[in-house]
Motif scaffolding. Structure first.
Motif, mmCIF file in Angstrom:
data_model
loop_
_atom_site.group_PDB
_atom_site.id
_atom_site.type_symbol
_atom_site.label_atom_id
_atom_site.label_comp_id
_atom_site.label_asym_id
_atom_site.label_seq_id
_atom_site.Cartn_x
_atom_site.Cartn_y
_atom_site.Cartn_z
ATOM 1 N N LYS A 275 47.932 31.006 19.349
ATOM 2 C CA LYS A 275 46.759 31.031 20.220
ATOM 3 C C LYS A 275 45.477 30.837 19.426
ATOM 4 O O LYS A 275 44.602 30.052 19.812
ATOM 5 C CB LYS A 275 46.713 32.344 20.991
ATOM 6 C CG LYS A 275 45.607 32.402 22.040
ATOM 7 C CD LYS A 275 45.785 33.611 22.940
ATOM 8 C CE LYS A 275 44.771 33.574 24.081
ATOM 9 N NZ LYS A 275 45.007 34.648 25.072
ATOM 10 N N LYS A 276 45.365 31.488 18.285
ATOM 11 C CA LYS A 276 44.168 31.359 17.457
ATOM 12 C C LYS A 276 43.999 29.945 16.934
ATOM 13 O O LYS A 276 42.914 29.365 16.973
ATOM 14 C CB LYS A 276 44.238 32.349 16.291
ATOM 15 C CG LYS A 276 44.052 33.796 16.681
ATOM 16 C CD LYS A 276 44.156 34.698 15.454
ATOM 17 C CE LYS A 276 43.970 36.162 15.831
ATOM 18 N NZ LYS A 276 44.108 37.052 14.647
ATOM 19 N N SER A 277 45.097 29.346 16.447
ATOM 20 C CA SER A 277 45.011 28.011 15.846
ATOM 21 C C SER A 277 44.694 26.958 16.875
ATOM 22 O O SER A 277 43.910 26.035 16.616
ATOM 23 C CB SER A 277 46.314 27.665 15.138
ATOM 24 O OG SER A 277 47.394 27.574 16.058
ATOM 25 N N LYS A 278 45.258 27.068 18.084
ATOM 26 C CA LYS A 278 45.022 26.069 19.117
ATOM 27 C C LYS A 278 43.627 26.208 19.693
ATOM 28 O O LYS A 278 43.003 25.201 20.041
ATOM 29 C CB LYS A 278 46.065 26.198 20.221
ATOM 30 C CG LYS A 278 47.478 25.887 19.765
ATOM 31 C CD LYS A 278 47.615 24.469 19.254
ATOM 32 C CE LYS A 278 49.029 24.138 18.840
ATOM 33 N NZ LYS A 278 49.178 22.774 18.314
ATOM 34 N N LYS A 279 43.127 27.431 19.803
ATOM 35 C CA LYS A 279 41.776 27.615 20.323
ATOM 36 C C LYS A 279 40.746 26.984 19.402
ATOM 37 O O LYS A 279 39.698 26.506 19.833
ATOM 38 C CB LYS A 279 41.488 29.114 20.486
ATOM 39 C CG LYS A 279 42.210 29.773 21.652
ATOM 40 C CD LYS A 279 41.773 29.206 22.993
ATOM 41 C CE LYS A 279 42.423 29.942 24.154
ATOM 42 N NZ LYS A 279 42.059 29.366 25.467
#
Length: 282
Positions: A275-279
Motif C-alpha cells: 500500500k505504501k509503495s503504490k501510493k
C-alpha cells in the motif's frame, strides 16, 4: 490504430487495435487476455482458434478467451480487436452473463459467431468511436470510463448472442470445467478457500479439476483462488481506508498472519508495504 490502457497498481490492461501485424504479435506474446474480434471488412477473414478453422464473415464478431490461442490466416484486412485482462474487467462485480466467464466467452455450444445487421453495425461503430475518444482522455477516471464502455459492449454482444446462438446447457469438457470453476471462485472466494469445496459444487473430484487445469491452463486450481483473493486485497488496499487486518477480515481470514503470508507469497511484499509503495506512485 493501436491504443492501450495500463494501470500499473493492479496490473490492469486494455487495448483497442486494428493493426493486424501488431495485433498478431501481441496475441503471441501476451497471455491472460480475453479478446473480441470484429470483421469490419467486406471479405471473410480466416483465423484459427485453438487450431480450429473459423471463417469470420463481414460484420460478424467472435471472441477468444485467455485459454485459447489465436492465429490469422487472412492478411491485409480490416479487423478490430479489443483485448483485456481479468485485472481490468473482472475485478469489478458483474452479472454472471456479462462477466469474464459469461455467455460470449464460455457460454455457447461452439466458437461464437455473432452477426451485426446494418443498424447494429452502426451502433457498434459509434461505440468504438467513443472508445477511441476515451483512450485519448488521460485523467484519473479514464480506467473507470473504459470499464463502463467495455461493459456496455459486452452487454450488447451478449444480447445478440442469446438471440442467435445455442447456449450451453451443462459442463462438457475440460475448458468448461475451468470456466465453471473460475466463475464459482469469483462468486465465493471470500468464504471458500479450499479446492474440495468448489469440486463439490461442480460435482467433480479435486483430481478432475487438477487434470483440467493441467491441460488448458498455466495455473493450478489453488492458484486461481489465491490470485482472486489477492486481486481483491490489492483493490481494497488501494481504494479504501481499510487496514491490512480489516482487509484480511473482509476476505474471510480469521488469522491476519495467514493473509499476510499469502499476500507476500503472491506479490513479494507485505500488504502494508504494498500500500505504501503504490501510493507513492500516484
Amino acid at each position: 490504430m493501436h491504443l492501450e490502457y495500463k494501470e500499473r497498481q493492479l496490473s490492469a490492461y486494455f487495448r483497442l487495435s486494428n493493426q493486424l501485424d501488431l495485433m498478431t504479435e501481441n496475441l503471441v506474446m501476451t497471455k491472460g487476455l480475453n479478446h473480441l474480434f470484429w470483421n469490419q471488412s467486406t471479405s471473410t477473414i480466416e483465423l484459427e482458434i485453438n487450431h480450429r478453422q473459423v471463417k469470420l464473415a463481414p460484420n460478424h464478431i467472435t471472441t477468444a478467451t485467455e485459454l485459447q490461442n489465436v492465429t490469422f490466416n487472412t492478411r491485409d484486412v480490416q479487423i478490430t480487436c479489443l483485448s483485456f485482462n481479468r485485472e481490468f474487467y473482472c475485478i469489478k462485480d458483474h452479472q454472471e452473463e456479462v462477466s469474464c466467464n459469461g455467455v460470449i466467452f464460455y457460454g455457447t455450444q461452439d466458437i461464437p459467431l455473432i452477426h451485426l445487421d446494418e443498424s447494429e453495425s452502426q451502433k457498434m461503430q459509434s461505440l468504438f468511436e467513443v472508445f477511441e475518444e476515451e483512450f485519448d482522455t488521460k485523467d484519473v477516471i479514464q480506467g473507470e470510463m473504459l470499464q463502463l464502455l467495455l461493459t456496455r459492449l459486452i452487454i450488447k454482444c451478449t444480447r445478440l448472442a442469446k438471440a442467435q446462438l445455442i447456449i450451453k446447457p451443462n459442463i462438457q469438457d475440460a475448458s468448461d470445467i475451468i470456466r465453471a470453476y473460475t466463475a464459482l471462485v469469483d462468486k465465493h472466494f471470500r468464504e471458500m478457500k479450499n479446492i474440495a469445496d468448489y469440486a463439490d459444487l461442480l460435482h467433480k473430484s479435486p483430481k478432475t479439476l487438477s487434470n483440467a487445469f493441467s491441460k488448458h491452463s498455466d495455473k493450478t486450481p489453488l492458484r486461481v483462488i489465491h490470485d482472486r483473493v489477492i486481486q481483491e486485497a490489492q483493490y481494497q488496499l488501494l481504494n479504501s481506508n481499510k487496514t491490512a487486518k480489516e482487509v484480511s477480515h473482509s476476505l474471510g481470514f480469521e488469522d491476519a498472519s495467514a493473509f499476510n503470508k499469502l499476500f507476500k507469497k503472491i506479490t513479494g511484499c507485505a500488504p502494508i508495504d504494498y500500500k505504501k509503495s503504490k501510493k507513492k506512485l500516484t
